[in-house]
Design an enzyme around this catalytic site. Structure first.
Site, PDB file in Angstrom:
ATOM      1  N   LYS A  22       0.845  -1.210   0.000  1.00 52.76           N
ATOM      2  CA  LYS A  22       0.000   0.000   0.000  1.00 52.76           C
ATOM      3  C   LYS A  22       0.872   1.249   0.000  1.00 52.76           C
ATOM      4  O   LYS A  22       0.672   2.165  -0.801  1.00 52.76           O
ATOM      5  CB  LYS A  22      -0.894   0.007   1.228  1.00 52.76           C
ATOM      6  CG  LYS A  22      -1.489   1.383   1.569  1.00 52.76           C
ATOM      7  CD  LYS A  22      -2.350   1.390   2.802  1.00 52.76           C
ATOM      8  CE  LYS A  22      -1.638   1.814   4.038  1.00 52.76           C
ATOM      9  NZ  LYS A  22      -1.424   3.251   4.232  1.00 52.76           N
ATOM     10  N   ASN A  23       1.883   1.286   0.898  1.00 51.73           N
ATOM     11  CA  ASN A  23       2.635   2.530   1.091  1.00 51.73           C
ATOM     12  C   ASN A  23       3.612   2.817  -0.033  1.00 51.73           C
ATOM     13  O   ASN A  23       4.189   3.894  -0.094  1.00 51.73           O
ATOM     14  CB  ASN A  23       3.322   2.525   2.459  1.00 51.73           C
ATOM     15  CG  ASN A  23       2.280   2.624   3.569  1.00 51.73           C
ATOM     16  OD1 ASN A  23       1.136   3.009   3.314  1.00 51.73           O
ATOM     17  ND2 ASN A  23       2.657   2.244   4.770  1.00 51.73           N
ATOM     18  N   ASP A 306       4.076   0.000  12.156  1.00 52.06           N
ATOM     19  CA  ASP A 306       2.836  -0.505  11.534  1.00 52.06           C
ATOM     20  C   ASP A 306       2.556  -1.960  11.885  1.00 52.06           C
ATOM     21  O   ASP A 306       1.521  -2.505  11.487  1.00 52.06           O
ATOM     22  CB  ASP A 306       2.897  -0.334  10.010  1.00 52.06           C
ATOM     23  CG  ASP A 306       2.897   1.134   9.611  1.00 52.06           C
ATOM     24  OD1 ASP A 306       3.211   1.436   8.447  1.00 52.06           O
ATOM     25  OD2 ASP A 306       2.615   1.984  10.490  1.00 52.06           O
TER      26      ASP A 306
HETATM   27  C1  EPZ Z   1       4.215   6.620   6.698  1.00 51.45           C
HETATM   28  O1  EPZ Z   1       3.522   7.696   7.313  1.00 51.45           O
HETATM   29  C2  EPZ Z   1       3.201   5.498   6.571  1.00 51.45           C
HETATM   30  N1  EPZ Z   1       2.087   5.944   5.736  1.00 51.45           N
HETATM   31  C3  EPZ Z   1       2.674   5.089   7.958  1.00 51.45           C
HETATM   32  O2  EPZ Z   1       1.886   3.913   7.768  1.00 51.45           O
HETATM   33  C4  EPZ Z   1       3.852   4.706   8.857  1.00 51.45           C
HETATM   34  O3  EPZ Z   1       3.371   4.495  10.166  1.00 51.45           O
HETATM   35  C5  EPZ Z   1       4.910   5.801   8.866  1.00 51.45           C
HETATM   36  O4  EPZ Z   1       5.295   6.148   7.519  1.00 51.45           O
HETATM   37  C6  EPZ Z   1       6.164   5.357   9.611  1.00 51.45           C
HETATM   38  O5  EPZ Z   1       6.697   4.209   9.009  1.00 51.45           O
HETATM   39  C7  EPZ Z   1       2.266   5.987   4.396  1.00 51.45           C
HETATM   40  O6  EPZ Z   1       3.327   5.654   3.887  1.00 51.45           O
HETATM   41  C8  EPZ Z   1       1.101   6.460   3.582  1.00 51.45           C
HETATM   42  P1  EPZ Z   1       6.624   9.659   8.765  1.00 51.45           P
HETATM   43  P2  EPZ Z   1       4.198   9.167   7.342  1.00 51.45           P
HETATM   44  O7  EPZ Z   1       6.693  10.916   8.015  1.00 51.45           O
HETATM   45  O8  EPZ Z   1       4.978   9.370   6.092  1.00 51.45           O
HETATM   46  C9  EPZ Z   1       7.308  12.811  12.271  1.00 51.45           C
HETATM   47  C10 EPZ Z   1       0.019   2.551   7.773  1.00 51.45           C
HETATM   48  O9  EPZ Z   1      -0.477   1.933   8.728  1.00 51.45           O
HETATM   49  N2  EPZ Z   1       7.297  13.798  11.187  1.00 51.45           N
HETATM   50  O10 EPZ Z   1       7.664   8.609   8.544  1.00 51.45           O
HETATM   51  O11 EPZ Z   1       3.139  10.132   7.702  1.00 51.45           O
HETATM   52  C11 EPZ Z   1       5.944  12.164  12.482  1.00 51.45           C
HETATM   53  O12 EPZ Z   1       5.136  12.948  13.342  1.00 51.45           O
HETATM   54  C12 EPZ Z   1       0.463   3.965   7.972  1.00 51.45           C
HETATM   55  O13 EPZ Z   1       0.249   2.070   6.628  1.00 51.45           O
HETATM   56  C13 EPZ Z   1       7.579  15.123  11.489  1.00 51.45           C
HETATM   57  O14 EPZ Z   1       7.813  15.479  12.635  1.00 51.45           O
HETATM   58  O15 EPZ Z   1       5.198   8.992   8.575  1.00 51.45           O
HETATM   59  C14 EPZ Z   1       6.317  10.834  13.095  1.00 51.45           C
HETATM   60  O16 EPZ Z   1       6.571  11.011  14.475  1.00 51.45           O
HETATM   61  C15 EPZ Z   1       0.092   4.520   9.334  1.00 51.45           C
HETATM   62  N3  EPZ Z   1       7.583  16.042  10.472  1.00 51.45           N
HETATM   63  C16 EPZ Z   1       7.650  10.481  12.407  1.00 51.45           C
HETATM   64  O17 EPZ Z   1       8.158  11.726  11.895  1.00 51.45           O
HETATM   65  C17 EPZ Z   1       7.325  15.671   9.164  1.00 51.45           C
HETATM   66  O18 EPZ Z   1       7.361  16.552   8.279  1.00 51.45           O
HETATM   67  C18 EPZ Z   1       7.522   9.508  11.249  1.00 51.45           C
HETATM   68  O19 EPZ Z   1       6.557  10.028  10.342  1.00 51.45           O
HETATM   69  C19 EPZ Z   1       7.036  14.325   8.878  1.00 51.45           C
HETATM   70  C20 EPZ Z   1       7.032  13.394   9.896  1.00 51.45           C
END
Ligand code: EPZ
Length: 419
Positions: A22-23, A306
């Protein structure tokens, strides 16, 4: 509305074939906007997030033909707009990839703030920081993110946080820009490598995806008429691995990349499971009650956040006390409230949860609070004594293709009914 009705007490046994990730799919589909031509994408998971992104691409002028449930041909020669409909983009998280791809294609973009599972604040400051360093002007406010640029110019971007979304989004924006971009402290998930492989198949010049530093040497144009197959879903594979552990089952997982699950394999071996890798198949056999272990979720190659809730189900019936530390998201323990309704004994506080293992769970009506929590509650219903009803399936259907038929084929007594 629909719900899943599960009669539990089953030890899962048999084979399951994993769908495309999916991702990765929700990033590769917007990435086709960087190509001025026709692309064929296969091994797409047949899930609602993929359907939504396809509908948005059509709104922008793309032509999409479904060759079958898991393969599309997309023609992006006639993109008529760079404004994605906000009512659609707010339905899921990955709509933010439209920013990187439309900036790269049209030098302008306007999308609604992304939605997605409620796991905490989910800021996108790292995405915005990168776009601005590349030369874009970004505006946010009233639920809209807009960006525009005369020209994107490659530069070095150091990520303050390891972010999957920001890493992929900046890779998209940098693909067609002038000069070279280095993304440092990049995320390394398999879906990041998959998106880079897709772009390189179309003639991009991206080196180092899967490591801490990704170098993108901008190219003037990408090639059309490529066919690309989405990588198997590491998280779906891990979900079934944990279903085998929790149900004391014997499951062979086909069409996966076992090496993507090394961290989970090591952890479930600690819990007493046997794990066999065999090419693109992985087998998990569990003959005894799981042993209690501690888990700390981390960016790849650490334990995936996840898979945290699915692991929580196995720990809720483990022999002893376990601790999960959720280091990625501020609030990803809502599922433990639902498990406690089923007789689990879990206390959670902030980013930590303590699991006092109980002998077994008992069926109850429960509600999916996010995509992976929903999958975890299905596993809980399969192993519990008695009947469980899982509602709020909209979350589950966003990310799992035919999940009940896959579990039914493994012996689960599960059916989808109208609420
Ligand atoms: C992706 O989300 C996935 N979603 C999530 O999967 C997954 O949990 C996550 O990566 C971590 O692996 C998709 O790919 C669509 P991040 P994303 O940016 O990109 C912080 C599922 O179940 N952060 O890696 O939103 C954030 O708050 C879903 O399939 C910032 O601070 O996650 C978090 O604490 C749920 N500033 C950490 O980084 C930013 O600009 C990781 O977030 C971006 C993120």
């Amino acid at each position: 509305m629909e719900k899943l009705v599960i009669h539990g007490g089953t030890r899962l046994n048999g084979e399951v074939t994993i769908s495309g990730a999916k991702n990765s799919a929700v990033a590769i589909l917007p990435a086709t906007l960087l190509i001025d031509g026709i692309s064929t994408i296969n091994n797409l998971p047949n899930i609602s997030d993929v359907k939504i992104i396809c509908d948005i691409l059509k709104e922008l002028g793309a032509k999409i033909h479904w060759n079958n449930n898991n393969e599309i041909q997309i023609d992006t020669r006639n993109i008529t707009s760079w404004k994605a409909p906000t009512d659609m983009t707010s339905k899921f998280r990955a709509s933010y990839y439209l920013i990187g791809s439309l900036l790269g294609r049209c030098k302008s973009v306007e999308v609604g703030s992304p939605g997605g599972c409620k796991l905490g604040a989910r800021p996108i400051d790292q995405h915005i920081k990168g776009f601005e360093l590349l030369g874009a002007k970004v505006k946010t406010g009233s639920g809209i993110i807009s960006a525009t640029t005369d020209k994107l110019v490659g530069t070095s971007i150091y990520m303050d946080t390891v972010s999957v979304g920001a890493t992929i989004n900046l890779m998209l924006a940098a693909t067609l820009c002038e000069g070279t971009t280095n993304i440092e402290n990049a995320a390394k998930e398999p879906h990041i490598v998959d998106v880079a492989n897709f772009l390189n198949a179309a003639g991009a010049n991206i080196i180092g995806a899967g490591t801490d530093v990704i170098k993108i040497i901008g190219v003037p144009k990408l090639k059309a008429n490529i066919t690309y197959s989405v990588v198997p879903d590491q998280i779906e594979a891990g979900t079934f691995m944990l279903a085998s552990v929790a149900s004391k089952g014997d499951i062979t997982i086909k069409n996966c990349v076992p090496e993507h699950l090394d961290c989970l394999s090591a952890k479930i071996i600690e819990m007493g499971a046997n794990v066999e890798y065999n090419g693109d198949e992985l087998r998990v056999i569990m003959n005894s009650r799981p042993k209690a272990v501690n888990v700390n979720t981390l960016p790849y190659p650490g334990f995936p956040t996840d898979l945290q809730s699915q692991m929580g189900v196995a720990l809720s019936i483990a022999d002893g006390t376990s601790i999960i530390n959720e280091s990625i998201w501020e609030s990803r323990f809502q599922y433990t409230t639902e498990l406690n309704k089923m007789g689990a004994n879990i206390t959670s506080q902030g980013k930590t949860a303590i699991f006092q293992g109980v002998k077994s769970l008992t069926g109850a009506p429960v509600s999916a609070t996010d995509l992976r929590a929903g999958a975890a509650l299905i596993i809980a219903g399969i192993i519990a004594q008695g009947k469980t009803e899982v509602s709020n399936l909209i979350h589950i259907d966003r990310g799992y293709e035919n999940i009940e038929s896959k579990f039914k084929a493994l012996g689960a007594n599960i059916r989808r009914v109208k609420e």
